[in-house]
Motif scaffolding. Sequence first.
Motif, PDB file in Angstrom:
ATOM      1  N   LEU A  27      29.953  47.330  17.334  1.00 42.04           N
ATOM      2  CA  LEU A  27      28.806  46.785  18.719  1.00 42.04           C
ATOM      3  C   LEU A  27      28.313  47.652  19.175  1.00 42.04           C
ATOM      4  N   ARG A  28      26.710  46.912  19.104  1.00 42.08           N
ATOM      5  CA  ARG A  28      25.800  46.907  19.568  1.00 42.08           C
ATOM      6  C   ARG A  28      25.237  46.229  20.592  1.00 42.08           C
ATOM      7  N   TRP A  29      25.015  47.114  21.695  1.00 49.22           N
ATOM      8  CA  TRP A  29      24.764  45.893  23.290  1.00 49.22           C
ATOM      9  C   TRP A  29      23.812  45.342  22.975  1.00 49.22           C
ATOM     10  N   ILE A  30      22.862  44.023  23.464  1.00 44.74           N
ATOM     11  CA  ILE A  30      21.690  44.143  23.714  1.00 44.74           C
ATOM     12  C   ILE A  30      21.015  44.291  24.102  1.00 44.74           C
ATOM     13  N   GLU A  31      19.549  44.759  24.081  1.00 45.31           N
ATOM     14  CA  GLU A  31      19.085  45.393  25.409  1.00 45.31           C
ATOM     15  C   GLU A  31      19.152  44.302  26.468  1.00 45.31           C
ATOM     16  N   GLY A  32      19.313  45.736  27.657  1.00 44.58           N
ATOM     17  CA  GLY A  32      19.391  44.736  28.888  1.00 44.58           C
ATOM     18  C   GLY A  32      21.020  43.791  29.057  1.00 44.58           C
ATOM     19  N   ALA A  33      22.034  44.122  28.561  1.00 44.17           N
ATOM     20  CA  ALA A  33      22.914  43.268  28.858  1.00 44.17           C
ATOM     21  C   ALA A  33      23.753  43.511  29.903  1.00 44.17           C
ATOM     22  N   ARG A  34      23.924  44.809  29.596  1.00 50.57           N
ATOM     23  CA  ARG A  34      25.363  45.839  30.775  1.00 50.57           C
ATOM     24  C   ARG A  34      24.234  45.487  31.446  1.00 50.57           C
ATOM     25  N   ILE A 132      24.735  31.152  29.211  1.00 56.00           N
ATOM     26  CA  ILE A 132      23.564  31.781  28.680  1.00 56.00           C
ATOM     27  C   ILE A 132      24.474  31.208  27.028  1.00 56.00           C
ATOM     28  N   GLY A 133      23.854  31.279  26.204  1.00 57.61           N
ATOM     29  CA  GLY A 133      24.220  31.243  24.693  1.00 57.61           C
ATOM     30  C   GLY A 133      23.054  31.249  23.811  1.00 57.61           C
ATOM     31  N   ASP A 134      23.351  31.604  22.596  1.00 57.88           N
ATOM     32  CA  ASP A 134      21.926  31.731  21.791  1.00 57.88           C
ATOM     33  C   ASP A 134      22.761  30.243  20.496  1.00 57.88           C
ATOM     34  N   LYS A 135      23.534  29.922  21.080  1.00 54.33           N
ATOM     35  CA  LYS A 135      23.487  28.265  20.014  1.00 54.33           C
ATOM     36  C   LYS A 135      23.660  27.135  20.278  1.00 54.33           C
ATOM     37  N   PHE A 160      15.882  38.192  31.249  1.00 59.39           N
ATOM     38  CA  PHE A 160      15.976  36.795  31.048  1.00 59.39           C
ATOM     39  C   PHE A 160      16.839  36.200  32.038  1.00 59.39           C
ATOM     40  N   THR A 161      17.857  36.781  31.572  1.00 60.73           N
ATOM     41  CA  THR A 161      18.659  36.311  33.007  1.00 60.73           C
ATOM     42  C   THR A 161      18.095  36.387  35.088  1.00 60.73           C
ATOM     43  N   LYS A 162      17.758  37.373  35.072  1.00 61.88           N
ATOM     44  CA  LYS A 162      16.833  37.181  36.194  1.00 61.88           C
ATOM     45  C   LYS A 162      15.123  36.424  36.028  1.00 61.88           C
ATOM     46  N   SER A 163      15.678  36.148  35.156  1.00 59.17           N
ATOM     47  CA  SER A 163      14.117  34.713  35.444  1.00 59.17           C
ATOM     48  C   SER A 163      14.848  33.435  36.117  1.00 59.17           C
ATOM     49  N   ILE A 164      15.761  33.266  34.987  1.00 55.62           N
ATOM     50  CA  ILE A 164      16.729  31.973  35.419  1.00 55.62           C
ATOM     51  C   ILE A 164      17.588  32.155  36.741  1.00 55.62           C
ATOM     52  N   LEU A 165      17.881  32.998  37.389  1.00 57.40           N
ATOM     53  CA  LEU A 165      19.099  33.137  38.899  1.00 57.40           C
ATOM     54  C   LEU A 165      17.928  33.486  39.672  1.00 57.40           C
ATOM     55  N   THR A 166      16.707  34.276  39.419  1.00 55.74           N
ATOM     56  CA  THR A 166      15.511  34.084  40.624  1.00 55.74           C
ATOM     57  C   THR A 166      14.631  32.960  40.908  1.00 55.74           C
TER      58      THR A 166
END
Length: 167
Positions: A27-34, A132-135, A160-166
């Motif tokens: 498993l390789r985490w996506i940048e900023g996932a955690r 939030i999904g990729d497909k 990406f998440t901050k841009s949506i939730l804020t």
Amino acid sequence: MKKPAVFLDRDGVLNEDTGYVFRPQDLRWIEGAREAVKFINEAGYFVFVVTNQSGVARGFYEECHVQELHSWMADELAKIGAHIDQFEYCPDHPEAVVERYRCNSTRRKPEPGMIVDLVARYAVDTSRSILIGDKQTDIQAALAAGIKGYLFSGGDLCAFTKSILTK
């Protein structure tokens, strides 16, 4: 008291989709996932993972491997003070090699079953919840469950998440 939720796909959103990931060392985490999970936690949302895991149906690995990976992911998130409220997965596939998983499941995205099941178990405010999904199948599942879906095409998941939730 209901609260909103962020439903996250796993492969391609939280971790790189390298094909049938089931071992922690792969498993390789996506940048900023955690950091995204921690941000969502701190914003007062439930965080749920909803993931199709057809590798089980295809005989590549077993359900215990999915559960072990999710437990490892939870432990890794805890190291930075983040948590997933619930991991949900669907091992079924209509063309499964393993017969017990061969079906058209209402839990397999693009069907909304995993989301619907979580909403039934938790006090979720669907009017303020997102996925939030990729497909496109992720987005279809969100819409079928009555929540907004956002397509993540890579980059920093936290930004990406901050841009949506804020908004």
